[in-house]
Scaffold this active site. Structure first.
Site, PDB file in Angstrom:
ATOM      1  N   GLN A 182      -3.324  -5.331   1.515  1.00  0.00           N
ATOM      2  CA  GLN A 182      -2.349  -4.725   2.273  1.00  0.00           C
ATOM      3  C   GLN A 182      -2.418  -3.119   2.073  1.00  0.00           C
ATOM      4  OE1 GLN A 182      -0.206  -6.030   4.328  1.00  0.00           O
ATOM      5  NE2 GLN A 182      -0.190  -8.223   3.747  1.00  0.00           N
TER       6      GLN A 182
ATOM      7  N   CYS B 239      -1.100   7.695  14.286  1.00  0.00           N
ATOM      8  CA  CYS B 239       0.393   7.523  14.355  1.00  0.00           C
ATOM      9  C   CYS B 239       0.710   7.408  15.794  1.00  0.00           C
ATOM     10  CB  CYS B 239       1.303   9.050  13.961  1.00  0.00           C
ATOM     11  SG  CYS B 239       1.105   9.679  12.401  1.00  0.00           S
TER      12      CYS B 239
ATOM     13  N   CYS C 295      -4.018  14.187   6.732  1.00  0.00           N
ATOM     14  CA  CYS C 295      -3.404  13.347   7.429  1.00  0.00           C
ATOM     15  C   CYS C 295      -1.952  12.707   6.809  1.00  0.00           C
ATOM     16  CB  CYS C 295      -4.134  12.022   7.870  1.00  0.00           C
ATOM     17  SG  CYS C 295      -3.252  10.600   8.227  1.00  0.00           S
TER      18      CYS C 295
ATOM     19  N   CYS D  33       2.703  16.069  13.040  1.00  0.00           N
ATOM     20  CA  CYS D  33       1.381  16.407  13.049  1.00  0.00           C
ATOM     21  C   CYS D  33       0.774  17.009  14.294  1.00  0.00           C
ATOM     22  CB  CYS D  33       0.489  15.031  12.804  1.00  0.00           C
ATOM     23  SG  CYS D  33      -1.190  15.142  12.365  1.00  0.00           S
TER      24      CYS D  33
ATOM     25  N   ASP E 229      -0.041 -16.092   6.372  1.00  0.00           N
ATOM     26  CA  ASP E 229       0.034 -14.529   6.655  1.00  0.00           C
ATOM     27  C   ASP E 229      -1.172 -14.317   7.523  1.00  0.00           C
ATOM     28  OD1 ASP E 229       0.122 -11.845   6.407  1.00  0.00           O
ATOM     29  OD2 ASP E 229      -0.212 -11.619   4.191  1.00  0.00           O
TER      30      ASP E 229
ATOM     31  N   CYS F 143       2.177  -9.632  10.845  1.00  0.00           N
ATOM     32  CA  CYS F 143       2.207  -8.158  10.833  1.00  0.00           C
ATOM     33  C   CYS F 143       2.137  -7.627  12.615  1.00  0.00           C
ATOM     34  CB  CYS F 143       0.663  -7.717  10.548  1.00  0.00           C
ATOM     35  SG  CYS F 143      -0.506  -8.497  11.055  1.00  0.00           S
TER      36      CYS F 143
HETATM   37  N1  SAH Z   1      -2.218 -12.580   2.475  1.00  0.00           N
HETATM   38  C1  SAH Z   1      -3.088 -11.695   2.248  1.00  0.00           C
HETATM   39  C2  SAH Z   1      -3.995 -11.443   3.406  1.00  0.00           C
HETATM   40  C3  SAH Z   1      -3.297 -11.096   4.766  1.00  0.00           C
HETATM   41  S1  SAH Z   1      -4.346 -10.530   6.073  1.00  0.00           S
HETATM   42  C4  SAH Z   1      -2.487 -10.238   1.761  1.00  0.00           C
HETATM   43  O1  SAH Z   1      -1.499 -10.276   1.678  1.00  0.00           O
HETATM   44  O2  SAH Z   1      -3.257  -9.379   1.168  1.00  0.00           O
HETATM   45  C5  SAH Z   1      -5.052 -11.909   6.675  1.00  0.00           C
HETATM   46  C6  SAH Z   1      -6.171 -12.578   6.055  1.00  0.00           C
HETATM   47  O3  SAH Z   1      -6.591 -13.625   6.985  1.00  0.00           O
HETATM   48  C7  SAH Z   1      -7.385 -11.539   6.087  1.00  0.00           C
HETATM   49  O4  SAH Z   1      -7.608 -11.807   4.680  1.00  0.00           O
HETATM   50  C8  SAH Z   1      -8.592 -12.249   6.754  1.00  0.00           C
HETATM   51  O5  SAH Z   1      -9.971 -12.150   6.315  1.00  0.00           O
HETATM   52  C9  SAH Z   1      -7.741 -13.732   6.889  1.00  0.00           C
HETATM   53  N2  SAH Z   1      -8.433 -14.597   8.050  1.00  0.00           N
HETATM   54  C10 SAH Z   1      -8.589 -14.059   9.393  1.00  0.00           C
HETATM   55  N3  SAH Z   1      -8.574 -15.090  10.221  1.00  0.00           N
HETATM   56  C11 SAH Z   1      -8.675 -16.521   9.374  1.00  0.00           C
HETATM   57  C12 SAH Z   1      -8.917 -17.646   9.589  1.00  0.00           C
HETATM   58  N4  SAH Z   1      -9.157 -18.086  10.748  1.00  0.00           N
HETATM   59  N5  SAH Z   1      -8.860 -18.468   8.528  1.00  0.00           N
HETATM   60  C13 SAH Z   1      -8.493 -18.116   7.337  1.00  0.00           C
HETATM   61  N6  SAH Z   1      -8.379 -16.885   6.954  1.00  0.00           N
HETATM   62  C14 SAH Z   1      -8.626 -16.012   7.969  1.00  0.00           C
END
Ligand code: SAH
Length: 402
Positions: free
Chosen positions: A222, A25, A98, A16, A320, A347
């Site tokens: 995601q 990127c 993009c 790009c 997560d 992540c």
């Molecule tokens: N497992 C889900 C989201 C992962 S992203 C999926 O795969 O779609 C991380 C998530 O954590 C987000 O939705 C965000 O709003 C939430 N988050 C961030 N800080 C947090 C906290 N202190 N307690 C609870 N959730 C939280």
């Protein structure tokens, strides 16, 4: 429209012209080299815990983003431009084309720019605070074909609203819903508290791993659906879900991973801080006719501390967290609750490494590590890490060979 993508006729690899200026990127080497670079980094940081499996690549590492954000401004000649923020600072880079974004997004942005010009809708100027349109968010679903456009405005008054909406729908029948979100202040690219549905149902639906999910403008989801299916499939398999297994899905977003576990018979509690995502999660449980999952709209750290204090436990903790990882208090409470397995979806590998150090000092050992390439052409590495509770001294005493 300015074409910015260059395709190598021999290899099909894309590059790009905006690379380095735009924050989209960070890597512009062949995809095979990117995969190798990420594998080496994952091994450098995580092989002290366990063997790192080969990263799961994408077959077609382009146009994968189902969440597209654009900012608007004026070019040197005063013309309306749309684009992405620079990798450094708050200046925008004009990007019309993009290679990371779902192909359905750019034509909608082009039409919107033309309509803004015709209807005299001004882009918001961060420096002066004048103008109306702060940014747009487009969410798409490959599985259901639904597309949502969110117009994020600095005030609720949107001139020629009806005309704008009907012209957008006419030019883009693929748009299933249009929402106006009002963000009078706050950081760039943030959504405000208030949303007004201008057309359609105000959210889109997506199908992942056999479950159907409603996604509202402000809910986390995601960004790479192809790789997300691989990620979730690995995480759920690693959790060894059977009927009756109890699961906490911490940082659950719209309830995705927990819902898939519930579908396999687990009893699940999801915890999520974002109110909109938590509402979506509860709706999603109904949509998927699952009575064995419920959600708590709370800080995950506080929730875990409360559960630990009340002597509650679970068989599997799925977690997560966002890039910052989990707090030490969350991890202490998690270890105190003694789940048999922890499946950590991360992540950001740096915070994963930090949190694994704490968990492996608190009675857990890492048994599996699977990186997944969720973000081709960026440095991001998504990783699923499986931890098992070490046997206690007492257990070992009973069966010394184990
Ligand atoms: N497992 C889900 C989201 C992962 S992203 C999926 O795969 O779609 C991380 C998530 O954590 C987000 O939705 C965000 O709003 C939430 N988050 C961030 N800080 C947090 C906290 N202190 N307690 C609870 N959730 C939280």
């Amino acid at each position: 429209m300015n074409r910015q993508i260059i395709t190598d006729p021999q290899t099909g690899e894309k590059s790009c012209r905006c690379f380095k200026r735009c924050g989209g990127c960070q890597l512009q080497e062949t995809y095979a080299e990117q995969i190798q670079r990420k594998q080496e980094k994952a091994e450098r940081m995580l092989s002290k815990f366990a063997k790192v499996r080969p990263i799961l690549p994408m077959d077609e590492p382009y146009y994968y983003r189902c969440k597209v954000q654009n900012v608007y401004g004026r070019g040197r000649g005063g013309e309306l431009i749309s684009g992405i923020f620079q990798s450094t600072g708050q200046k925008m880079v004009a990007v019309d084309d993009c290679m990371l974004e779902d192909r359905r997004a750019a034509p909608i942005v082009q039409t919107l720019k033309k309509l803004m010009h015709d209807l005299k809708i001004q882009p918001y100027d961060l420096r002066t605070g004048s103008g109306l349109l702060r940014h747009t968010l487009i969410r798409t679903s490959v599985s259901t074909g639904e597309v949502m456009l969110v117009l994020v405005t600095a005030s609720a008054v949107l001139p020629a609203k009806k005309h704008l909406v009907s012209a957008l729908l006419e030019a883009h029948p693929e748009l299933t819903t249009i929402v106006q979100n009002i963000a009078p202040d706050g950081l760039p690219l943030m959504l405000g508290e208030r949303s007004i549905t201008l057309a359609g149902k105000g959210y889109i639906e997506d199908v992942l791993c056999g479950c159907r999910f409603r996604i509202s403008p402000a809910s986390f989801y995601q960004v790479n659906p192809v790789q997300t299916e691989k990620l979730y499939a690995f995480a759920v398999k690693a959790a060894e879900i059977k009927k009756g297994v109890t699961v906490i899905d911490a940082y659950c977003g719209t309830g995705t991973i927990g819902m898939i576990c519930a579908k396999h018979g687990a009893d699940v509690i999801g915890v999520e801080l974002n109110r909109s995502a938590c509402r979506d999660a509860a709706e999603n449980a109904k949509r998927n006719q699952l009575a064995n999952i419920r959600f708590c709209n709370e800080d995950a750290g506080k929730f875990m501390q409360r559960m630990a204090k009340e002597g509650e436990s679970c068989d599997v903790l799925l977690m997560d967290p966002p890039r910052a990882g989990a707090s030490p208090a969350f991890l202490r409470a998690a270890a105190a609750m003694k789940p048999q397995r922890i499946v950590y979806v991360s992540c950001k590998i740096e915070t994963l490494e930090r949190d694994l150090i704490q968990l492996t000092r608190s009675g857990y050992r890492v048994t599996d590590i699977q990186p997944v390439d969720m973000f081709p052409h960026t440095t991001g590495i998504e990783t699923v890490c499986v931890l098992q509770r070490k046997q206690t001294e007492q257990h070992r005493g009973r069966n010394p060979r184990k």
